[in-house]
Design an enzyme around this catalytic site. Sequence first.
Site, PDB file in Angstrom:
ATOM      1  N   ARG A  36      14.664   1.162  10.056  1.00  0.00           N
ATOM      2  CA  ARG A  36      16.203   0.479   8.622  1.00  0.00           C
ATOM      3  C   ARG A  36      15.569  -0.255   8.333  1.00  0.00           C
ATOM      4  O   ARG A  36      17.062  -0.497   6.798  1.00  0.00           O
ATOM      5  CB  ARG A  36      17.449   1.109   9.727  1.00  0.00           C
ATOM      6  CG  ARG A  36      17.049   2.968   9.674  1.00  0.00           C
ATOM      7  CD  ARG A  36      19.174   3.524   9.994  1.00  0.00           C
ATOM      8  NE  ARG A  36      18.501   4.823  10.129  1.00  0.00           N
ATOM      9  CZ  ARG A  36      19.690   5.496  11.269  1.00  0.00           C
ATOM     10  NH1 ARG A  36      20.116   4.454  12.134  1.00  0.00           N
ATOM     11  NH2 ARG A  36      19.647   6.844  11.186  1.00  0.00           N
ATOM     12  N   LYS A 197      20.129  22.223  14.544  1.00  0.00           N
ATOM     13  CA  LYS A 197      21.906  22.618  14.561  1.00  0.00           C
ATOM     14  C   LYS A 197      21.233  22.907  12.909  1.00  0.00           C
ATOM     15  O   LYS A 197      20.892  22.644  11.674  1.00  0.00           O
ATOM     16  CB  LYS A 197      21.862  20.926  13.829  1.00  0.00           C
ATOM     17  CG  LYS A 197      22.323  20.217  15.542  1.00  0.00           C
ATOM     18  CD  LYS A 197      22.936  18.965  15.486  1.00  0.00           C
ATOM     19  CE  LYS A 197      21.509  18.127  15.506  1.00  0.00           C
ATOM     20  NZ  LYS A 197      21.872  16.601  14.689  1.00  0.00           N
ATOM     21  N   GLY A 351      16.139  12.500  12.618  1.00  0.00           N
ATOM     22  CA  GLY A 351      15.997  11.937  12.905  1.00  0.00           C
ATOM     23  C   GLY A 351      14.985  11.265  14.494  1.00  0.00           C
ATOM     24  O   GLY A 351      14.110  10.858  14.512  1.00  0.00           O
ATOM     25  N   GLY A 375      20.903  13.362   8.080  1.00  0.00           N
ATOM     26  CA  GLY A 375      22.554  14.039   7.505  1.00  0.00           C
ATOM     27  C   GLY A 375      21.926  14.260   5.833  1.00  0.00           C
ATOM     28  O   GLY A 375      22.589  15.339   5.508  1.00  0.00           O
TER      29      GLY A 375
HETATM   30  P1  ADP Z   1      16.630  16.582  13.444  1.00  0.00           P
HETATM   31  O1  ADP Z   1      17.122  15.185  13.807  1.00  0.00           O
HETATM   32  O2  ADP Z   1      15.181  15.943  12.835  1.00  0.00           O
HETATM   33  O3  ADP Z   1      16.894  16.457  11.845  1.00  0.00           O
HETATM   34  P2  ADP Z   1      17.357  18.106  14.763  1.00  0.00           P
HETATM   35  O4  ADP Z   1      18.389  17.102  15.301  1.00  0.00           O
HETATM   36  O5  ADP Z   1      17.715  19.093  13.607  1.00  0.00           O
HETATM   37  O6  ADP Z   1      16.207  17.644  14.541  1.00  0.00           O
HETATM   38  O7  ADP Z   1      16.706  19.244  15.894  1.00  0.00           O
HETATM   39  C1  ADP Z   1      16.011  18.394  17.324  1.00  0.00           C
HETATM   40  C2  ADP Z   1      16.388  19.005  18.526  1.00  0.00           C
HETATM   41  O8  ADP Z   1      15.819  19.768  18.948  1.00  0.00           O
HETATM   42  C3  ADP Z   1      15.196  18.460  19.536  1.00  0.00           C
HETATM   43  O9  ADP Z   1      16.052  17.548  20.702  1.00  0.00           O
HETATM   44  C4  ADP Z   1      13.998  19.076  20.173  1.00  0.00           C
HETATM   45  O10 ADP Z   1      13.623  18.466  21.502  1.00  0.00           O
HETATM   46  C5  ADP Z   1      15.720  20.264  19.906  1.00  0.00           C
HETATM   47  N1  ADP Z   1      14.562  21.241  19.942  1.00  0.00           N
HETATM   48  C6  ADP Z   1      13.632  22.259  18.736  1.00  0.00           C
HETATM   49  N2  ADP Z   1      12.677  22.834  19.516  1.00  0.00           N
HETATM   50  C7  ADP Z   1      13.808  23.217  20.314  1.00  0.00           C
HETATM   51  C8  ADP Z   1      13.499  24.530  21.096  1.00  0.00           C
HETATM   52  N3  ADP Z   1      12.581  25.302  21.632  1.00  0.00           N
HETATM   53  N4  ADP Z   1      14.389  24.651  22.559  1.00  0.00           N
HETATM   54  C9  ADP Z   1      15.475  23.477  23.072  1.00  0.00           C
HETATM   55  N5  ADP Z   1      15.436  22.450  22.487  1.00  0.00           N
HETATM   56  C10 ADP Z   1      13.903  22.404  20.962  1.00  0.00           C
HETATM   57 MG    MG Z   2      18.389  14.858  14.717  1.00  0.00          MG
END
Ligand code: ADP
Ligand code: MG
Length: 394
Positions: A36, A197, A351, A375
């Site tokens: 960043r 999420k 992230g 976000g």
């Molecule tokens: P980003 O930060 O890229 O937007 P998210 O915060 O939505 O992504 O999700 C990331 C998290 O989801 C990671 O910590 C990952 O380990 C978890 N995750 C993804 N798939 C699974 C799964 N099948 N079971 C448990 N955790 C998961």
């Molecule tokens: Mg995340």
Amino acid sequence: MKINSLKNADLTGKKVFVRADFNVPIENGVIQDDTRISATLPTINYLLEKNAKIILASHLGRPDGKKNEQDSLAPIAEYLEKKLLKTVTFLPDCIGDEIVKTISSAEEGTIFLLENTRFHTEEESNDPEFAKKLANLADIFVIDSFGTAHRKHASTYGIAEYLPAYAGLLMTREIDELSRIMTEPEHPFVLVLGGAKTETKIPLIKNLLKDADYILLGGGLANTFNAAKGYDMAKSLYEEDKIELAREIMLQAEMVNTQILTSEDAIVADDATDSAESIDLPINDIEGEMQALDIGIKTVHKYYNLIKDAKTIIWNGPMGLFEIEKFASGTRQIAKAIAANKSARTIIGGGDTIDAIKDAKLGFDEFTHVSTGGGAMLDFLGGNDLPGIDIIKA
Ligand code: ADP
Ligand code: MG
């Protein structure tokens, strides 16, 4: 979208307040990830060329209005000095008479870094008096913190009430890249979505549903959609209360001829650890104590083929629990497949997704655009108005 770009601002002799996003992980004063910070260097260098007085501001962590050493921006000043090869004067607060005086009496081309804006509770409550005090430091406001554009805080939003506001170069690039993908996506247009999420990804899915040709789901998100299809996801991470919504989205997708693909096989284990025994199973065979922790080999192949031929790709959210080696393979292969498609515009954000790119040993330059906003990117692609962008609309 027409925005007031920094390039159109008259900067001669001006004091420029730059809201950056220096919210980076720091351990014992050592910066762990500078993504960043380096993203804002073009804006700083541009202002240096114009010989403006530069006042950098950012939040760091969640100090909740209390000053503490751990959340101090001091290490960032040192880092910037090394990168810019220029003195960066660190100021112990972000408001106050002393600070105003120091900045006013400095020479043009001086760079200041203010202390953490969140050391004041008024930052997050967007207190008008506080915003005015920030504004008192400068003649011009530049927002370069795309990652905070979805927030209405004093240093990202309120300050624009008192100063002319412009988009920094990073902000401009983010808006250009993300707008372009929404307004003129070349087809096939593939959305790759995973992570945990669901709530945060729904606006994006809804907004791009009509334009996308394929939506490839992985991670916890795919588990929720598979549960909505009627599969027993057993002990997998999924969101029961989003099942109805997932059904609705799949129906809408059918109506607009967009294919939503969910994982057809998964790497499952009873335990989310590296020492657990894991096996690749069809989704239909998941039961009992099992957890789906990564997409399976068949799913990877299917997704790979669609990614390979795509002309536009947006990726957010890991395909599995990639932090654990045993369940990292699906995410890595998808990351590599996206990077390998050089004839597509590829936009990555989130992230954890960015961590996944690093885990796959891929450089940011392998993609068209790696967004600095998690976000904020999801909100923007969800078609929402972002406060930090509203203030710079022309
Ligand atoms: P980003 O930060 O890229 O937007 P998210 O915060 O939505 O992504 O999700 C990331 C998290 O989801 C990671 O910590 C990952 O380990 C978890 N995750 C993804 N798939 C699974 C799964 N099948 N079971 C448990 N955790 C998961
Ligand atoms: Mg995340």
